[in-house]
Design a protein around this motif. Structure first.
Motif, PDB file in Angstrom:
ATOM      1  N   THR A  18       0.843  -1.191   0.000  1.00  0.00           N
ATOM      2  CA  THR A  18       0.000   0.000   0.000  1.00  0.00           C
ATOM      3  C   THR A  18       0.877   1.240   0.000  1.00  0.00           C
ATOM      4  OG1 THR A  18      -0.129   0.251   2.412  1.00  0.00           O
ATOM      5  CG2 THR A  18      -1.737  -1.221   1.383  1.00  0.00           C
ATOM      6  N   SER A  19       0.348   2.305  -0.563  1.00  0.00           N
ATOM      7  CA  SER A  19       1.010   3.606  -0.522  1.00  0.00           C
ATOM      8  C   SER A  19      -0.086   4.649  -0.391  1.00  0.00           C
ATOM      9  CB  SER A  19       1.837   3.852  -1.782  1.00  0.00           C
ATOM     10  OG  SER A  19       2.523   5.090  -1.689  1.00  0.00           O
ATOM     11  N   GLY A  20      -0.041   5.387   0.702  1.00  0.00           N
ATOM     12  CA  GLY A  20      -1.171   6.254   0.985  1.00  0.00           C
ATOM     13  C   GLY A  20      -2.397   5.390   1.218  1.00  0.00           C
ATOM     14  N   THR A  21      -3.493   5.737   0.597  1.00  0.00           N
ATOM     15  CA  THR A  21      -4.721   4.948   0.744  1.00  0.00           C
ATOM     16  C   THR A  21      -4.917   3.959  -0.399  1.00  0.00           C
ATOM     17  OG1 THR A  21      -5.979   6.699  -0.369  1.00  0.00           O
ATOM     18  CG2 THR A  21      -5.876   6.772   2.048  1.00  0.00           C
ATOM     19  N   LEU A  22      -3.920   3.843  -1.283  1.00  0.00           N
ATOM     20  CA  LEU A  22      -4.029   2.950  -2.434  1.00  0.00           C
ATOM     21  C   LEU A  22      -3.377   1.605  -2.141  1.00  0.00           C
ATOM     22  CD1 LEU A  22      -3.198   5.452  -5.321  1.00  0.00           C
ATOM     23  CD2 LEU A  22      -5.451   4.764  -4.461  1.00  0.00           C
ATOM     24  N   THR A  23      -3.944   0.538  -2.699  1.00  0.00           N
ATOM     25  CA  THR A  23      -3.420  -0.811  -2.531  1.00  0.00           C
ATOM     26  C   THR A  23      -2.800  -1.280  -3.836  1.00  0.00           C
ATOM     27  OG1 THR A  23      -5.134  -1.314  -0.896  1.00  0.00           O
ATOM     28  CG2 THR A  23      -3.992  -3.186  -1.891  1.00  0.00           C
ATOM     29  N   TYR A  24      -1.564  -1.814  -3.757  1.00  0.00           N
ATOM     30  CA  TYR A  24      -0.843  -2.234  -4.958  1.00  0.00           C
ATOM     31  C   TYR A  24      -0.574  -3.738  -4.925  1.00  0.00           C
ATOM     32  CZ  TYR A  24      -0.132   2.726  -5.769  1.00  0.00           C
ATOM     33  OH  TYR A  24      -0.337   4.065  -5.983  1.00  0.00           O
ATOM     34  N   THR A  25      -1.628  -4.507  -4.780  1.00  0.00           N
ATOM     35  CA  THR A  25      -1.523  -5.957  -4.842  1.00  0.00           C
ATOM     36  C   THR A  25      -2.851  -6.516  -5.322  1.00  0.00           C
ATOM     37  OG1 THR A  25      -1.211  -7.998  -3.558  1.00  0.00           O
ATOM     38  CG2 THR A  25      -2.125  -6.109  -2.379  1.00  0.00           C
ATOM     39  N   SER A  26      -2.780  -7.609  -6.071  1.00  0.00           N
ATOM     40  CA  SER A  26      -4.006  -8.235  -6.570  1.00  0.00           C
ATOM     41  C   SER A  26      -4.681  -9.080  -5.501  1.00  0.00           C
ATOM     42  CB  SER A  26      -3.689  -9.107  -7.796  1.00  0.00           C
ATOM     43  OG  SER A  26      -2.741 -10.110  -7.455  1.00  0.00           O
ATOM     44  N   ASP A  27      -4.000  -9.268  -4.370  1.00  0.00           N
ATOM     45  CA  ASP A  27      -4.564 -10.047  -3.268  1.00  0.00           C
ATOM     46  C   ASP A  27      -5.519  -9.150  -2.485  1.00  0.00           C
ATOM     47  OD1 ASP A  27      -5.121 -11.576  -1.021  1.00  0.00           O
ATOM     48  OD2 ASP A  27      -3.097 -12.410  -0.897  1.00  0.00           O
TER      49      ASP A  27
END
Length: 208
Positions: A18-27
């Motif tokens: 995650t970075s900030g409120t964004l999620t960077y994983t398909s899980d």
């Protein structure tokens, strides 16, 4: 932290989750929890599995950079960890006793002025002869919690079904004096305890 960015990274593969409120994983089990204006950034992993074990690092892109690392251990549950106790009787049969559990971590951190809710669950195979607790009491540092307390803002809501009893203690407008141990004590049931830590001012809280 003004405009600083908070990120959660899985150390074993350096994957930015995650970075900030964004999620960077398909899980989809991973998500970051953050209330705008607060300094609490919580990485939540739903339905944690043994493969999720390991080191996780929270990074804040200040100058110099702030790093905070935690290690996650996932314990596989079995019948010995079930929310009831099984013990032998004199006749050789088994006696089932319900046990209470409080949802969430054993230590919970909140800022002054916020609202916290503790949820105590008593589950048992009532078909095996156990009975739902008649009463569920809450204690704060050894003293009975009363909704009639002078401080106000305290409520207790208890619901019973055929399978479990759930009692929720809510404390609104948390004060420093509200810190300490909270114990859920259902009648004829093993109790459960959680610790409340109250943060003052602009203390930064980073949780996994």
């Amino acid at each position: 932290m003004n405009s600083s960015q908070v990120s959660w990274i899985r150390s074993r593969d350096l994957h930015i989750l995650t970075s900030g409120t964004l999620t960077y994983t398909s899980d989809s089990r991973f998500e970051v929890l953050h209330v705008p204006g607060s300094e609490v950034w919580t990485l939540r992993i739903m339905s944690a599995q043994p493969r999720d074990q390991g080191r996780y690092e929270c990074q804040v892109n200040t100058d110099p950079k702030i790093n905070f690392a935690v290690r996650l251990t996932v314990k596989e549950t079995d019948m010995r960890d079930s929310p009831w106790e099984v013990s032998p009787t004199d006749s050789g049969s088994e006696h089932v006793t319900a046990a209470a559990s409080i949802m969430g971590p054993r230590e919970q951190y909140v800022h002054q002025g916020s609202t916290v809710t503790f949820t105590c669950v008593v589950s048992a195979p009532y078909s095996l002869g156990t009975r739902p607790p008649r009463v569920v009491d809450w204690f704060h540092s050894g003293r009975l919690v009363s909704i009639q307390a002078d401080r106000g803002g305290i409520s207790i809501d208890t619901e019973k079904t055929d399978f479990q009893t759930t009692s929720k203690l809510t404390v609104a407008g948390v004060l420093h004096v509200d810190a300490g141990n909270y114990t859920c004590i259902p009648s004829d049931t093993r109790p459960a305890t959680v610790a409340l830590i109250v943060l003052e001012g602009n203390q930064l809280l980073i949780q996994l």
